[in-house]
Design a protein around this motif. Structure first.
Motif, PDB file in Angstrom:
ATOM      1  N   THR A 198       0.826  -1.209   0.000  1.00  0.00           N
ATOM      2  CA  THR A 198       0.000   0.000   0.000  1.00  0.00           C
ATOM      3  C   THR A 198       0.865   1.266   0.000  1.00  0.00           C
ATOM      4  O   THR A 198       0.480   2.286  -0.577  1.00  0.00           O
ATOM      5  CB  THR A 198      -0.938   0.008   1.218  1.00  0.00           C
ATOM      6  OG1 THR A 198      -0.179  -0.175   2.420  1.00  0.00           O
ATOM      7  CG2 THR A 198      -1.980  -1.099   1.104  1.00  0.00           C
ATOM      8  N   THR A 199       2.013   1.205   0.645  1.00  0.00           N
ATOM      9  CA  THR A 199       2.938   2.357   0.597  1.00  0.00           C
ATOM     10  C   THR A 199       3.385   2.606  -0.829  1.00  0.00           C
ATOM     11  O   THR A 199       3.458   3.759  -1.294  1.00  0.00           O
ATOM     12  CB  THR A 199       4.161   2.094   1.498  1.00  0.00           C
ATOM     13  OG1 THR A 199       3.730   1.902   2.839  1.00  0.00           O
ATOM     14  CG2 THR A 199       5.139   3.251   1.441  1.00  0.00           C
ATOM     15  N   LEU A 200       3.684   1.533  -1.558  1.00  0.00           N
ATOM     16  CA  LEU A 200       4.104   1.656  -2.950  1.00  0.00           C
ATOM     17  C   LEU A 200       2.994   2.268  -3.807  1.00  0.00           C
ATOM     18  O   LEU A 200       3.258   3.125  -4.668  1.00  0.00           O
ATOM     19  CB  LEU A 200       4.475   0.262  -3.479  1.00  0.00           C
ATOM     20  CG  LEU A 200       5.589   0.190  -4.528  1.00  0.00           C
ATOM     21  CD1 LEU A 200       6.897   0.671  -3.933  1.00  0.00           C
ATOM     22  CD2 LEU A 200       5.735  -1.236  -5.052  1.00  0.00           C
ATOM     23  N   LEU A 201       1.733   1.843  -3.537  1.00  0.00           N
ATOM     24  CA  LEU A 201       0.605   2.387  -4.297  1.00  0.00           C
ATOM     25  C   LEU A 201       0.410   3.880  -4.026  1.00  0.00           C
ATOM     26  O   LEU A 201       0.175   4.672  -4.958  1.00  0.00           O
ATOM     27  CB  LEU A 201      -0.674   1.617  -3.939  1.00  0.00           C
ATOM     28  CG  LEU A 201      -0.783   0.185  -4.474  1.00  0.00           C
ATOM     29  CD1 LEU A 201      -2.001  -0.520  -3.895  1.00  0.00           C
ATOM     30  CD2 LEU A 201      -0.860   0.206  -6.005  1.00  0.00           C
ATOM     31  N   VAL A 202       0.488   4.259  -2.758  1.00  0.00           N
ATOM     32  CA  VAL A 202       0.307   5.679  -2.419  1.00  0.00           C
ATOM     33  C   VAL A 202       1.417   6.512  -3.030  1.00  0.00           C
ATOM     34  O   VAL A 202       1.171   7.594  -3.589  1.00  0.00           O
ATOM     35  CB  VAL A 202       0.265   5.853  -0.882  1.00  0.00           C
ATOM     36  CG1 VAL A 202       0.290   7.336  -0.510  1.00  0.00           C
ATOM     37  CG2 VAL A 202      -0.973   5.194  -0.307  1.00  0.00           C
ATOM     38  N   TRP A 203       2.646   6.021  -2.937  1.00  0.00           N
ATOM     39  CA  TRP A 203       3.784   6.771  -3.497  1.00  0.00           C
ATOM     40  C   TRP A 203       3.713   6.807  -5.015  1.00  0.00           C
ATOM     41  O   TRP A 203       3.873   7.872  -5.629  1.00  0.00           O
ATOM     42  CB  TRP A 203       5.088   6.111  -3.035  1.00  0.00           C
ATOM     43  CG  TRP A 203       6.309   6.687  -3.694  1.00  0.00           C
ATOM     44  CD1 TRP A 203       6.915   7.870  -3.423  1.00  0.00           C
ATOM     45  CD2 TRP A 203       7.062   6.087  -4.761  1.00  0.00           C
ATOM     46  NE1 TRP A 203       8.005   8.061  -4.247  1.00  0.00           N
ATOM     47  CE2 TRP A 203       8.119   6.979  -5.079  1.00  0.00           C
ATOM     48  CE3 TRP A 203       6.952   4.889  -5.474  1.00  0.00           C
ATOM     49  CZ2 TRP A 203       9.043   6.692  -6.072  1.00  0.00           C
ATOM     50  CZ3 TRP A 203       7.874   4.616  -6.454  1.00  0.00           C
ATOM     51  CH2 TRP A 203       8.904   5.508  -6.765  1.00  0.00           C
ATOM     52  N   GLY A 204       3.446   5.646  -5.644  1.00  0.00           N
ATOM     53  CA  GLY A 204       3.455   5.595  -7.108  1.00  0.00           C
ATOM     54  C   GLY A 204       2.322   6.375  -7.740  1.00  0.00           C
ATOM     55  O   GLY A 204       2.509   7.019  -8.794  1.00  0.00           O
ATOM     56  N   LEU A 205       1.135   6.361  -7.127  1.00  0.00           N
ATOM     57  CA  LEU A 205      -0.032   7.058  -7.678  1.00  0.00           C
ATOM     58  C   LEU A 205      -0.245   8.437  -7.058  1.00  0.00           C
ATOM     59  O   LEU A 205      -1.231   9.112  -7.387  1.00  0.00           O
ATOM     60  CB  LEU A 205      -1.287   6.205  -7.477  1.00  0.00           C
ATOM     61  CG  LEU A 205      -1.262   4.806  -8.126  1.00  0.00           C
ATOM     62  CD1 LEU A 205      -2.517   4.022  -7.757  1.00  0.00           C
ATOM     63  CD2 LEU A 205      -1.123   4.939  -9.636  1.00  0.00           C
ATOM     64  N   ASN A 206       0.651   8.833  -6.165  1.00  0.00           N
ATOM     65  CA  ASN A 206       0.562  10.143  -5.494  1.00  0.00           C
ATOM     66  C   ASN A 206      -0.812  10.333  -4.839  1.00  0.00           C
ATOM     67  O   ASN A 206      -1.422  11.410  -4.919  1.00  0.00           O
ATOM     68  CB  ASN A 206       0.834  11.268  -6.501  1.00  0.00           C
ATOM     69  CG  ASN A 206       1.168  12.585  -5.801  1.00  0.00           C
ATOM     70  OD1 ASN A 206       1.576  12.605  -4.631  1.00  0.00           O
ATOM     71  ND2 ASN A 206       0.969  13.694  -6.502  1.00  0.00           N
ATOM     72  N   LEU A 207      -1.286   9.284  -4.168  1.00  0.00           N
ATOM     73  CA  LEU A 207      -2.631   9.317  -3.608  1.00  0.00           C
ATOM     74  C   LEU A 207      -2.762  10.252  -2.410  1.00  0.00           C
ATOM     75  O   LEU A 207      -3.871  10.712  -2.104  1.00  0.00           O
ATOM     76  CB  LEU A 207      -3.052   7.903  -3.190  1.00  0.00           C
ATOM     77  CG  LEU A 207      -3.208   6.891  -4.322  1.00  0.00           C
ATOM     78  CD1 LEU A 207      -3.590   5.521  -3.777  1.00  0.00           C
ATOM     79  CD2 LEU A 207      -4.277   7.377  -5.306  1.00  0.00           C
ATOM     80  N   SER A 208      -1.687  10.545  -1.737  1.00  0.00           N
ATOM     81  CA  SER A 208      -1.769  11.436  -0.578  1.00  0.00           C
ATOM     82  C   SER A 208      -2.169  12.848  -0.998  1.00  0.00           C
ATOM     83  O   SER A 208      -2.871  13.549  -0.268  1.00  0.00           O
ATOM     84  CB  SER A 208      -0.433  11.469   0.172  1.00  0.00           C
ATOM     85  OG  SER A 208       0.611  11.885  -0.680  1.00  0.00           O
TER      86      SER A 208
END
Length: 595
Positions: free
Chosen positions: A245-255
């Protein structure tokens, strides 16, 4: 092994002189090389499990995630060196985190510097209480937290924890409260503000964790994966969910694009040495929570340690474990952590992974320290929803209504205590709910003790045994009332016994002698002695003699010291019920001495 001190070595004697250490627990004085592989593997597996759990439980306690990691270094190592359990895994746990939050939220804003100082003070107070109780060898005090109270509290607390994590899972902001019903109401009112990206990440994490728990082990066994690798892969699921999930947030700039709440920057490096900076009134305000933490934390830890030790035919020492947990909590206070205790699921994993000594905990704490130095940047984009998922999956297993159902079938009184504790924790809060449960269980105990089981006994035909006349076909003599009381005599029940005997004598005009069978009496306190003396005098006034049979040695010694034996007459005390009945039947003995 040669060169290794024995359990009775002078070095160990010095330690045992000042600390309540079990003779066979100082593993670091006699460590065996063949234990190293198991300890090494267990230490690694526990560290993998502890990294995400410690951060999740810190957030649950209202503290920054690094606080959980700090609480997983020195405290874990301290218990590893001093604890009597070879497999107990100490560190942050959900129940203690909830107690921390419920105790501190009325005093300071969660996440504030003041809140952090209060958490340190709470760890220090709880640690000093446990340390003092252990050094005074008062571990038996934990017995006042009954099984009904602790299981009801655990189930109710698990529901509160699970509900509190739904806000992180849904991505909504809610004011803190320990009231289950108020929290449920606020969650319902905030459903229109759900962050769907956050919810998706949380559900993905839950799915991964549940799959690893329920499906993956069977699949790995079908593929022929060795048991050790199976354990390592399944228990790495929380860490895998964290990295995915960290990779997804970082890769998709979800924050930034979707407003997903993340942990943020975690300070790298070892925890600083600290000491709580609090005023005297603040220390005093922490005391009720510290007492609750000490009792609940030790009870949970000791129960888990006993369960693990019994499987290996080992033993744990309650006073030594109190000392070890106390030192661990003091270590948490001086290293930026928060209160810790033994974790149920982690301890089971630790044992399954092959932990043979406290070295496994030392390795776990050391690996967490290395992670703090080198790996903290990897967690910057870790979504809080993932940590909430870790907590949810961990605590829902604590919700267990089986003890209630079992108590309802066996003992309705215990079942009512369970229900009262469960409802109180949900309705009025954690600490007050536990307090009410403990009070109810003590009142139930006193009520039962005040009304002991009393049986009129008669002789089983053809034997020298005497049994309850209501349950067995027995031979009785109308001139002799033989009464057995199945409880020690003290201030709460002495009058009940006296009244029972006097009523039975009044209802049986033929009775000439009363025989008290004392086989179940382990002690008689001062109030009960006065009641017995008065009973003898009142029976004498009624023209009825009094005798005792099967009085235990320590009880007899006390009765002799105060002159009760001389008052009644030494010849009125018999070794067995049968001997007493034969003597009384033959009328060979004189009547009881008068007052």
């Amino acid at each position: 092994m040669s060169g290794i001190p024995s359990a009775s070595s002078p070095k160990q004697g010095v330690w045992a002189r000042y600390l309540p250490l079990a003779k066979d627990s100082l593993w670091w004085l006699r460590y065996q090389r063949e234990d190293l592989p198991g300890d090494l593997i267990a230490g690694v597996v526990s560290a993998i499990l502890l990294v995400p759990q410690s951060m999740a439980y810190a957030l649950l306690a209202g503290l920054p995630p690094e606080t959980g990691l700090y609480a997983s270094i020195l405290p874990v190592i301290a218990y590893g060196f001093l604890g009597s359990s070879r497999a107990l895994s100490v560190g942050p746990v959900a129940i203690i985190a909830l107690l921390v939050a419920s105790g501190l939220e009325p005093l300071a804003e969660p996440g504030s510097p003041e809140y952090g100082q209060l958490a340190l003070g709470l760890a220090l107070e709880a640690g000093l209480i446990q340390l003092g109780v252990g050094l005074l060898r008062l571990g038996f005090l934990a017995n006042f937290l009954s099984h009904s109270v602790i299981t009801a509290f655990s189930s109710a607390a698990a529901l509160i924890i699970a509900l509190s994590q739904l806000r992180h899972l849904l991505g909504v902001k809610l004011a803190n409260t320990e009231s289950f019903w108020l929290l449920l109401q606020r969650l319902w009112q905030s459903l229109d503000g759900v962050n769907w990206a956050t919810l998706g990440l949380g559900l993905l994490s839950i799915a991964l964790l549940v799959y690893a728990q329920q499906k993956l082990p069977a699949q790995l066994r079908r593929w022929g994966i060795p048991p050790l690798w199976e354990l390592l892969l399944t228990k790495s699921a929380p860490l895998a969910a964290v990295f995915l999930t960290t990779l997804l947030v970082w890769g998709l700039n979800l924050s930034e694009r979707a407003g997903v709440a993340v942990v943020g920057s975690i300070p790298a490096g070892l925890p600083p040495l600290t000491f709580p900076q609090l005023s005297w009134p603040e220390w005093g305000s922490l005391l009720p929570t510290a007492l609750t933490l000490s009792l609940v934390g030790f009870t949970e830890s000791y129960a888990m340690a006993q369960a693990l030790a019994s499987k290996r035919r080992q033993k744990v020492d309650p006073n030594q474990d109190l000392v070890a947990l106390g030192v661990a909590n003091v270590a948490a206070a001086v290293s930026g952590g928060f209160p810790v205790t033994g974790g149920i699921s982690r301890s089971v994993v630790n044992a399954q992974a092959g932990a043979n000594s406290g070295l496994a905990s030392v390795i776990t704490g050391s690996l967490i320290a290395l992670a703090m130095i080198w790996l903290m940047p990897l967690f910057t984009f870790l979504p809080q929803a993932t940590l909430a998922a870790v907590v949810l999956v961990a605590v829902l297993g604590l919700v267990d209504f089986h003890p209630l159902l079992q108590s309802w079938r066996y003992d309705r009184g215990d079942a009512l205590v369970w229900l009262l504790t469960f409802a109180s924790v949900l309705a009025i809060g954690v600490e007050r709910g536990i307090g009410l449960g403990v009070l109810a269980s003590l009142l139930l105990f006193l009520w039962r003790a005040s009304r002991p089981h009393i049986a009129i006994v008669g002789q089983v035909p053809g034997t020298e045994h005497y049994r309850n006349v209501l349950r067995h076909e027995v031979i009785t003599d109308p001139r002799i009332l033989a009464v057995r009381v199945d409880e020690s005599l003290f201030f709460a029940n002495a009058a009940y016994l006296q009244e029972y005997i006097l009523q039975e004598v009044a209802a049986r005009p033929a009775v000439e002698q009363v025989l008290l069978v004392a086989s179940a009496i382990n002690f008689i306190d001062g109030s009960a002695l006065e009641a017995l003396t008065e009973l003898v005098e009142r029976l004498h006034q009624m023209g009825v003699g009094f005798a005792l049979a099967e009085v235990k040695g320590p009880v007899m010694d006390c009765l002799k010291r105060v002159g009760f034996v001389e008052k009644v007459g030494a010849e009125r005390f018999f070794l067995s019920t049968h001997q007493a009945m034969q003597a009384l039947k033959s009328q060979a003995m004189p009547a009881a001495a008068s007052g």
